[in-house]
Design a protein around this motif. Structure first.
Motif, PDB file in Angstrom:
ATOM      1  N   SER A  26     -74.560 -26.816 -47.896  1.00  0.00           N
ATOM      2  CA  SER A  26     -75.367 -26.651 -49.109  1.00  0.00           C
ATOM      3  C   SER A  26     -74.507 -26.287 -50.320  1.00  0.00           C
ATOM      4  CB  SER A  26     -76.442 -25.583 -48.901  1.00  0.00           C
ATOM      5  OG  SER A  26     -75.858 -24.294 -48.783  1.00  0.00           O
ATOM      6  N   GLN A  27     -73.237 -25.978 -50.112  1.00  0.00           N
ATOM      7  CA  GLN A  27     -72.363 -25.572 -51.208  1.00  0.00           C
ATOM      8  C   GLN A  27     -71.337 -26.638 -51.584  1.00  0.00           C
ATOM      9  OE1 GLN A  27     -71.120 -21.863 -49.312  1.00  0.00           O
ATOM     10  NE2 GLN A  27     -72.236 -20.748 -50.895  1.00  0.00           N
ATOM     11  N   VAL A  28     -71.497 -27.848 -51.047  1.00  0.00           N
ATOM     12  CA  VAL A  28     -70.548 -28.931 -51.333  1.00  0.00           C
ATOM     13  C   VAL A  28     -70.435 -29.193 -52.829  1.00  0.00           C
ATOM     14  CG1 VAL A  28     -70.132 -31.414 -51.053  1.00  0.00           C
ATOM     15  CG2 VAL A  28     -70.747 -30.014 -49.074  1.00  0.00           C
ATOM     16  N   GLU A  29     -71.569 -29.315 -53.513  1.00  0.00           N
ATOM     17  CA  GLU A  29     -71.529 -29.599 -54.949  1.00  0.00           C
ATOM     18  C   GLU A  29     -70.829 -28.490 -55.721  1.00  0.00           C
ATOM     19  OE1 GLU A  29     -75.115 -30.930 -56.807  1.00  0.00           O
ATOM     20  OE2 GLU A  29     -75.643 -32.163 -55.077  1.00  0.00           O
ATOM     21  N   GLN A  30     -71.050 -27.247 -55.340  1.00  0.00           N
ATOM     22  CA  GLN A  30     -70.394 -26.128 -56.010  1.00  0.00           C
ATOM     23  C   GLN A  30     -68.880 -26.197 -55.808  1.00  0.00           C
ATOM     24  OE1 GLN A  30     -71.857 -22.274 -54.877  1.00  0.00           O
ATOM     25  NE2 GLN A  30     -70.569 -21.203 -56.322  1.00  0.00           N
ATOM     26  N   VAL A  31     -68.444 -26.519 -54.601  1.00  0.00           N
ATOM     27  CA  VAL A  31     -67.015 -26.639 -54.316  1.00  0.00           C
ATOM     28  C   VAL A  31     -66.424 -27.818 -55.096  1.00  0.00           C
ATOM     29  CG1 VAL A  31     -65.337 -27.146 -52.499  1.00  0.00           C
ATOM     30  CG2 VAL A  31     -67.157 -25.498 -52.080  1.00  0.00           C
ATOM     31  N   GLN A  32     -67.164 -28.909 -55.201  1.00  0.00           N
ATOM     32  CA  GLN A  32     -66.687 -30.048 -55.974  1.00  0.00           C
ATOM     33  C   GLN A  32     -66.528 -29.693 -57.446  1.00  0.00           C
ATOM     34  OE1 GLN A  32     -69.718 -32.871 -54.855  1.00  0.00           O
ATOM     35  NE2 GLN A  32     -68.452 -33.709 -53.191  1.00  0.00           N
ATOM     36  N   ARG A  33     -67.468 -28.921 -57.983  1.00  0.00           N
ATOM     37  CA  ARG A  33     -67.352 -28.483 -59.383  1.00  0.00           C
ATOM     38  C   ARG A  33     -66.138 -27.566 -59.564  1.00  0.00           C
ATOM     39  NH1 ARG A  33     -72.981 -28.033 -58.827  1.00  0.00           N
ATOM     40  NH2 ARG A  33     -72.819 -25.787 -58.587  1.00  0.00           N
ATOM     41  N   MET A  34     -65.909 -26.685 -58.595  1.00  0.00           N
ATOM     42  CA  MET A  34     -64.745 -25.796 -58.682  1.00  0.00           C
ATOM     43  C   MET A  34     -63.453 -26.611 -58.665  1.00  0.00           C
ATOM     44  SD  MET A  34     -65.852 -22.485 -56.316  1.00  0.00           S
ATOM     45  CE  MET A  34     -64.634 -22.928 -55.161  1.00  0.00           C
ATOM     46  N   ALA A  35     -63.383 -27.611 -57.807  1.00  0.00           N
ATOM     47  CA  ALA A  35     -62.202 -28.465 -57.733  1.00  0.00           C
ATOM     48  C   ALA A  35     -61.999 -29.209 -59.050  1.00  0.00           C
ATOM     49  CB  ALA A  35     -62.334 -29.443 -56.573  1.00  0.00           C
ATOM     50  N   GLN A  36     -63.080 -29.684 -59.634  1.00  0.00           N
ATOM     51  CA  GLN A  36     -62.989 -30.380 -60.919  1.00  0.00           C
ATOM     52  C   GLN A  36     -62.462 -29.445 -62.002  1.00  0.00           C
ATOM     53  OE1 GLN A  36     -63.754 -33.714 -61.371  1.00  0.00           O
ATOM     54  NE2 GLN A  36     -62.788 -33.436 -63.355  1.00  0.00           N
ATOM     55  N   MET A  37     -62.948 -28.200 -62.016  1.00  0.00           N
ATOM     56  CA  MET A  37     -62.476 -27.231 -63.004  1.00  0.00           C
ATOM     57  C   MET A  37     -60.991 -26.940 -62.805  1.00  0.00           C
ATOM     58  SD  MET A  37     -65.607 -24.549 -63.638  1.00  0.00           S
ATOM     59  CE  MET A  37     -65.808 -24.066 -61.936  1.00  0.00           C
ATOM     60  N   MET A  38     -60.555 -26.840 -61.550  1.00  0.00           N
ATOM     61  CA  MET A  38     -59.133 -26.618 -61.271  1.00  0.00           C
ATOM     62  C   MET A  38     -58.308 -27.792 -61.798  1.00  0.00           C
ATOM     63  SD  MET A  38     -59.332 -25.069 -57.411  1.00  0.00           S
ATOM     64  CE  MET A  38     -57.591 -25.252 -57.131  1.00  0.00           C
ATOM     65  N   GLY A  39     -58.796 -28.995 -61.579  1.00  0.00           N
ATOM     66  CA  GLY A  39     -58.097 -30.174 -62.073  1.00  0.00           C
ATOM     67  C   GLY A  39     -58.060 -30.211 -63.588  1.00  0.00           C
ATOM     68  N   ASN A  40     -59.145 -29.814 -64.238  1.00  0.00           N
ATOM     69  CA  ASN A  40     -59.175 -29.785 -65.696  1.00  0.00           C
ATOM     70  C   ASN A  40     -58.152 -28.813 -66.260  1.00  0.00           C
ATOM     71  OD1 ASN A  40     -61.212 -31.678 -65.769  1.00  0.00           O
ATOM     72  ND2 ASN A  40     -62.841 -30.178 -66.026  1.00  0.00           N
ATOM     73  N   CYS A  41     -57.906 -27.720 -65.561  1.00  0.00           N
ATOM     74  CA  CYS A  41     -56.919 -26.733 -66.004  1.00  0.00           C
ATOM     75  C   CYS A  41     -55.508 -27.311 -65.975  1.00  0.00           C
ATOM     76  CB  CYS A  41     -56.967 -25.477 -65.133  1.00  0.00           C
ATOM     77  SG  CYS A  41     -58.440 -24.484 -65.383  1.00  0.00           S
ATOM     78  N   THR A  42     -55.270 -28.251 -65.076  1.00  0.00           N
ATOM     79  CA  THR A  42     -53.940 -28.839 -64.942  1.00  0.00           C
ATOM     80  C   THR A  42     -53.838 -30.187 -65.635  1.00  0.00           C
ATOM     81  OG1 THR A  42     -54.506 -29.951 -62.876  1.00  0.00           O
ATOM     82  CG2 THR A  42     -53.602 -27.730 -62.702  1.00  0.00           C
ATOM     83  N   GLY A  43     -54.957 -30.705 -66.130  1.00  0.00           N
ATOM     84  CA  GLY A  43     -54.969 -32.005 -66.779  1.00  0.00           C
ATOM     85  C   GLY A  43     -55.209 -33.138 -65.804  1.00  0.00           C
ATOM     86  N   VAL A  44     -55.168 -32.879 -64.513  1.00  0.00           N
ATOM     87  CA  VAL A  44     -55.338 -33.923 -63.504  1.00  0.00           C
ATOM     88  C   VAL A  44     -56.796 -34.308 -63.351  1.00  0.00           C
ATOM     89  CG1 VAL A  44     -55.055 -34.484 -61.061  1.00  0.00           C
ATOM     90  CG2 VAL A  44     -53.290 -33.204 -62.261  1.00  0.00           C
ATOM     91  N   GLY A  45     -57.688 -33.362 -63.442  1.00  0.00           N
ATOM     92  CA  GLY A  45     -59.093 -33.606 -63.175  1.00  0.00           C
ATOM     93  C   GLY A  45     -59.793 -34.443 -64.228  1.00  0.00           C
ATOM     94  N   GLN A  46     -59.074 -34.872 -65.257  1.00  0.00           N
ATOM     95  CA  GLN A  46     -59.692 -35.659 -66.301  1.00  0.00           C
ATOM     96  C   GLN A  46     -59.715 -37.141 -65.964  1.00  0.00           C
ATOM     97  OE1 GLN A  46     -57.779 -34.511 -69.950  1.00  0.00           O
ATOM     98  NE2 GLN A  46     -58.203 -32.368 -69.608  1.00  0.00           N
TER      99      GLN A  46
END
Length: 56
Positions: A26-46
């Motif tokens: 039930s927390q898959v979407e939350q983990v995916q959002r966290m991963a996206q935010m981590m990528g955005n911090c490094t420029g990769v998630g864009q």
């Protein structure tokens, strides 16, 4: 983060792969959002998901 996801790091010849896996389906979407935010911090998630670097 470790409360909702298992985090693993795989060393590769050109860097590392960080994998986040939800502990509860039930927390898959939350983990995916966290991963996206981590990528955005490094420029990769864009990158669009279809152009992101695939995990081995």
């Amino acid at each position: 983060m470790s409360e909702i996801a298992n985090v693993s790091v795989e060393q590769t010849s050109d860097g590392a792969v960080v994998r986040l896996t939800a502990k509860d389906p039930s927390q898959v979407e939350q983990v995916q959002r966290m991963a996206q935010m981590m990528g955005n911090c490094t420029g990769v998630g864009q990158q669009p998901p279809d152009q992101a670097i695939p995990a081995p």
